[in-house]
Write a protein that holds these residues in place. Structure first.
Motif, PDB file in Angstrom:
ATOM      1  N   ILE A 284       1.416 -12.304  -8.007  1.00 19.55           N
ATOM      2  CA  ILE A 284       2.031 -11.315  -8.909  1.00 19.55           C
ATOM      3  C   ILE A 284       3.505 -11.652  -9.124  1.00 19.55           C
ATOM      4  N   LYS A 285       4.174 -11.971  -8.012  1.00 19.47           N
ATOM      5  CA  LYS A 285       5.615 -12.270  -8.112  1.00 19.47           C
ATOM      6  C   LYS A 285       5.866 -13.467  -9.026  1.00 19.47           C
TER       7      LYS A 285
ATOM      8  N   VAL B  28      -5.501  -7.913 -10.581  1.00 21.81           N
ATOM      9  CA  VAL B  28      -5.525  -8.795  -9.411  1.00 21.81           C
ATOM     10  C   VAL B  28      -6.963  -8.922  -8.926  1.00 21.81           C
TER      11      VAL B  28
ATOM     12  N   ARG C  45      -5.769  -3.760  -7.020  1.00 26.61           N
ATOM     13  CA  ARG C  45      -4.951  -2.874  -7.864  1.00 26.61           C
ATOM     14  C   ARG C  45      -3.958  -2.032  -7.085  1.00 26.61           C
TER      15      ARG C  45
ATOM     16  N   THR D 112      -5.322 -13.890 -10.916  1.00 21.28           N
ATOM     17  CA  THR D 112      -4.437 -12.750 -11.154  1.00 21.28           C
ATOM     18  C   THR D 112      -3.988 -12.872 -12.599  1.00 21.28           C
TER      19      THR D 112
ATOM     20  N   ALA E 192      -1.118  -4.264  -6.112  1.00 23.66           N
ATOM     21  CA  ALA E 192      -0.308  -4.532  -7.302  1.00 23.66           C
ATOM     22  C   ALA E 192       0.577  -3.342  -7.622  1.00 23.66           C
TER      23      ALA E 192
ATOM     24  N   VAL F 221      -1.757  -5.580 -15.188  1.00 19.72           N
ATOM     25  CA  VAL F 221      -1.910  -6.550 -14.095  1.00 19.72           C
ATOM     26  C   VAL F 221      -3.311  -6.394 -13.503  1.00 19.72           C
TER      27      VAL F 221
ATOM     28  N   MET G 176       5.293 -12.550 -12.612  1.00 13.10           N
ATOM     29  CA  MET G 176       6.357 -11.740 -13.197  1.00 13.10           C
ATOM     30  C   MET G 176       7.593 -12.596 -13.500  1.00 13.10           C
TER      31      MET G 176
ATOM     32  N   THR H 291      -5.170 -16.551  -7.840  1.00 13.84           N
ATOM     33  CA  THR H 291      -4.697 -15.675  -6.770  1.00 13.84           C
ATOM     34  C   THR H 291      -4.480 -16.499  -5.491  1.00 13.84           C
TER      35      THR H 291
ATOM     36  N   ILE I 178      -1.994 -11.325 -15.961  1.00 19.07           N
ATOM     37  CA  ILE I 178      -0.944 -10.401 -16.394  1.00 19.07           C
ATOM     38  C   ILE I 178      -0.827 -10.484 -17.908  1.00 19.07           C
TER      39      ILE I 178
ATOM     40  N   THR J 103      -2.418  -1.206 -13.419  1.00 19.15           N
ATOM     41  CA  THR J 103      -2.988  -2.244 -12.557  1.00 19.15           C
ATOM     42  C   THR J 103      -4.487  -2.008 -12.398  1.00 19.15           C
TER      43      THR J 103
ATOM     44  N   VAL K 162       4.564  -3.860  -8.149  1.00 16.73           N
ATOM     45  CA  VAL K 162       5.286  -3.708  -9.415  1.00 16.73           C
ATOM     46  C   VAL K 162       5.657  -2.268  -9.769  1.00 16.73           C
TER      47      VAL K 162
END
Lengths: 324, 321
Positions: free
Chosen positions: B41-42, B9, B67, B14, B70, B7, B45, B33, B16, B62, B74
C-alpha cells in the motif's frame, strides 16, 4: 463420583437433562471450555475424515481424561421413532476408544428410540445403575432431568441462544422486526467457538436471529413431510422442515446454513434445501462451510456481503451501509 | 475537481485506483502484495503521489481481504467486502449485467445481479483450484511468463482433457499429458477448460447464469479462460477495460457516495507514505481461548488491534465485523 460431559455434539441438545440427572444422583458434573487447545488436540487425535464437531468432541474427551471418574459418551443411535442420528454418533464411543487412551471410565450406554421397544427409561436405568443401585432414585433423577430439559427447551425457543437458555436469567432476543435464520446442527449453530460467534455478529447488524429450535415441532414436521420420501436423519429433517417453513415468513430476511466441512448429512439435506429455496422463493440464502480455520476474514467477508445483499434487496436502491 | 481513492488489498495483488467526480479512472495501479500488504500500500501511494502530485483526495474506500489493514494504513471512509465492491463496479461498466464472474488470487466468486442489485452470490469454499495462484504456479512450472500464458491457448488446435476438480490432480494430469508429448499450448487450453468446468460446477453450482456476463479479476487477463467460458456457456463474455482493479473501483465509488454524504474524509493524506507502520502479534494469556492478537503501530502509536474474541483488545479502529 465425578462425571465429565464433553462439550460437543449432543451436549448442545441434552446437557440440561444429563447434568440434572447426574447431579440428582449426587455426582459432580464437569465440562471443559472449548478453546484452541481443545481444537488442536482434537484435530491431532481424531480420524482425519471426521467433521470438525467430532474432532472438537475428541479434544474435550482428551481434556477431561484422567481428571474425572467417568466420562459420559452415550451411543446415540436414534432419538426419534423410525429415524437415526448421524452415523458418527452411532460409533462415537468406539471412535473415542480407538483414538484416545482414556483412563477414566467411559459411560457408553445406548439411546435407541428407533424401534417399537425403544425406551428412554431403559437408558436411564442402565446409565444410573453405574452410579447407584437405588432404582427409585434413578427414576426420580431422570424425571427431574426431563423436567429441566423441558424448561430449557422452552427458554431456548424464546432466545435462540444456548448459553442464555442454560442460565435461567436469559434475556430475550432483543426484539427486532427483521430476522436472519441460522440453520445447521445444534452443535454447530450453538457453539460460538466453531461458528465464530455468528449470532452476535448478526445481532450487531440490527437483526434478530431465528434457529430451528425456535420453531414449533409440528410446523417442522409438516414442512419436512413435503419431501417425496420420508427420511430418517432427525437433525437433517429438522433443518429441512425449519428452512422450508421460514420461506413463508415475511419477517425472515435471509437464511444462512452453517455446515461443517465433510458433513455427510448436510451434503444431501443442505443441497436439497438450497435447491428448494432457489426454486420456490426469493429468499436470500447462503451456505457457510466451517472447518478448523481461526482466521475470521473469509467468514466475515461472506457474512458482510450477505447482509449487504439482504439490505440492498430490501431497499432496492444503491445506497449501502459504509461499514461491514 | 474531487478525487476518490479505492484500495483493494487481495492475497496476490494490491490494487489502487483514483477516480474523479465523473467516476472516470484517473490512475490505476496493480501491484503484487508479495506477502507484505502494508509495504504494498505504501509503495503504491508513493507511486500515485509521483504520478499525480499531491492531489486533493475527498474520499477513500478499502476492500479485499486486507481491507481493515488498509483502513488503518490510509484512513478510509468506507470499508467494504469485495463482493459488494465487485458487484457495484461491474454494474458501472455493464449496467445490464446479470452475472459477474470474478476470479482472483485465492478467491473465486460468482455474483448474480438482477435489475441492478445483487440477489445472490457464492465464493469458493475450501478449494482454491482454478484461482490465480494456481495458474501462476503452473505458468512458472512450465516456464512461461504469466502474461503470455493465456495467449498460448490461441495457438492451440485442441484442448487436452485435464482433471479439474483438484489442483493437485490437475497438476499431475498436466505432467502426465506433457510426458506423453502433447504440446504445451494444447495442455494449457485443456487446463482452461478444466478450470472453467470446476468453477461452474463448484462456485456456480445451482446459480442461474444469464447474460450479459462480466468476467473480472486478475484471471480475466487470461484469454484462454475467457474463450473457455464462452465455449462452455455459449454466451459472449464481457471483460471490462479495468478488469484487474474492479474491486478498487467499486470501493472508490462507494467512497464518493459516502464522503459526499458526510462532507469530510478520514484520509490521512499522502504524508502517510512517510509514516512508520510496524506490526506485532502475541498470544493473549487472559483465558483458555489463547487468541492471537495483532497490533498495528502507526508512528509508534497503537493504530489498531484485533484478533481477540472477547473485545478486551479491540481499541482504536472499530473492526467488529
Amino acid at each position: 463420583m465425578k462425571i465429565g460431559i464433553p462439550k460437543g455434539l449432543f451436549y448442545f441438545k441434552y446437557y440440561p437433562l444429563w447434568k440434572t440427572f447426574f447431579e440428582k444422583l449426587d455426582c459432580g458434573v464437569v465440562t471443559s471450555p472449548t478453546n484452541r487447545k481443545v481444537l488442536d488436540s482434537g484435530v491431532k487425535l481424531c480420524a482425519d475424515e471426521a467433521c470438525l464437531p467430532v474432532k472438537i468432541y475428541h479434544g474435550h474427551v482428551d481434556s477431561l481424561n484422567g481428571k474425572v471418574d467417568a466420562i459420559f459418551i452415550p451411543r446415540i443411535v436414534s432419538i426419534m421413532k423410525h429415524e437415526y442420528t448421524c452415523p458418527k454418533f452411532l460409533g462415537l464411543p468406539e471412535m473415542i476408544k480407538n483414538s484416545i487412551k482414556v483412563t477414566s471410565r467411559i459411560i457408553d450406554t445406548t439411546v435407541n428410540l428407533r424401534g417399537q421397544h425403544g425406551d428412554l427409561f431403559d437408558f436411564a436405568m442402565e446409565t444410573g445403575s453405574i452410579v447407584t443401585k437405588d432404582r427409585y432414585a434413578i427414576m426420580n433423577a431422570f424425571r427431574d432431568g426431563l423436567h429441566e430439559q423441558h424448561e430449557f427447551e422452552k427458554r431456548l425457543k424464546e432466545c435462540g441462544d444456548f448459553e442464555s437458555a442454560l442460565k435461567k436469567d436469559h434475556d430475550r432476543n432483543i426484539p427486532r422486526p427483521e430476522k436472519i435464520a441460522i440453520l445447521g446442527h445444534p452443535y454447530v449453530i450453538y457453539d460460538s467457538y466453531i461458528n465464530m460467534d455468528i449470532a452476535k455478529k448478526i445481532q450487531r447488524e440490527g437483526y434478530s436471529i431465528i434457529t430451528p429450535q425456535m420453531i414449533e415441532d409440528d410446523i417442522i414436521r409438516k414442512y419436512a413431510s413435503k419431501l417425496p420420501k420420508r427420511h430418517f436423519w432427525t437433525l437433517g429433517r429438522e433443518n429441512l422442515g425449519a428452512g422450508l417453513s421460514l420461506l413463508k415468513c415475511t419477517d425472515v430476511k435471509g437464511i444462512i446454513y452453517l455446515s461443517s466441512f465433510c458433513c455427510g448429512i448436510d451434503s444431501l439435506m443442505e443441497d436439497y434445501l438450497e435447491r428448494q429455496v432457489a426454486r420456490s422463493s426469493n429468499m436470500p440464502y447462503m451456505k457457510l462451510v466451517l472447518d478448523e480455520h481461526t482466521g475470521e476474514a473469509g467468514f466475515n467477508t461472506r457474512l458482510e456481503a450477505f447482509l449487504d445483499m439482504v439490505r440492498w434487496r430490501e431497499q432496492n436502491e444503491s445506497n449501502v451501509s459504509t461499514h461491514g | 475537481m474531487n478525487y476518490y481513492l479505492g484500495v483493494d488489498v487481495g492475497s496476490v495483488s494490491t490494487d489502487i485506483v483514483v477516480i474523479d467526480d465523473s467516476e472516470t479512472v484517473v490512475d490505476k495501479l496493480y501491484l503484487k502484495t508479495a506477502g507484505r500488504p502494508v509495504d504494498a500500500i505504501k509503495s503504491g501511494m508513493a507511486l500515485l503521489k509521483q504520478h499525480l502530485g499531491d492531489i486533493p483526495i475527498s474520499g477513500v474506500g478499502t476492500t479485499g481481504s486486507g481491507r481493515q489493514l488498509a483502513d488503518v494504513v490510509v484512513g478510509a471512509d468506507v470499508v467494504k467486502n469485495e463482493i459488494t465492491s465487485h458487484g457495484i463496479a461491474a454494474l458501472k461498466y455493464c449496467p445490464k449485467a446479470k452475472t459477474v464472474f470474478e476470479i482472483g488470487g485465492q478467491d473465486s466468486k460468482i455474483i448474480i445481479l438482477r435489475d441492478g442489485i445483487i440477489v445472490d452470490f457464492a465464493m469458493n469454499t475450501v478449494c482454491a483450484a482454478g484461482t490465480g495462484s494456481f495458474l501462476d504456479r503452473q505458468a512458472s512450472r512450465m516456464n512461461i511468463p504469466i502474461e503470455e500464458f493465456g495467449d498460448r491457448t490461441l495457438k492451440s488446435s485442441m484442448a487436452v482433457r485435464i482433471a479439474g476438480r483438484c489442483a493437485v490432480f490437475a497438476e499431475s494430469d498436466m505432467i502426465h499429458k506433457q510426458q506423453l508429448g502433447y504440446s504445451q499450448d494444447d495442455i494449457i487450453n485443456g487446463l482452461c477448460d478444466a478450470l472453467v468446468r470446476n468453477y461452474l460446477s463448484n462456485v456456480g453450482k445451482g446459480k442461474e447464469i444469464l447474460p450479459p456476463i462480466v468476467f473480472q479479476g486478475g484471471v480475466a487477463a487470461n484469454k484462454g479462460m475467457k474463450a473457455a467460458f464462452e465455449r462452455e456457456l455459449g454466451y459472449e463474455i464481457y471483460v471490462p477495460a479495468y478488469y484487474d482493479v474492479m474491486g478498487a473501483i467499486g470501493a472508490a465509488m462507494m467512497a464518493k457516495t459516502e464522503s459526499g454524504r458526510k462532507k469530510s474524509t478520514n484520509f490521512y493524506g499522502f504524508d502517510m507514505v512517510d509514516f512508520d507502520y510496524t506490526t506485532k502479534s502475541f498470544e493473549c494469556s487472559g483465558c483458555f481461548n489463547m487468541c492471537e492478537i495483532v497490533e498495528i503501530y502507526v508512528n509508534g502509536n497503537i493504530g489498531a488491534r484485533w484478533g481477540g474474541r472477547c473485545g478486551k483488545w479491540s481499541t482504536g479502529k472499530n473492526v467488529a465485523l
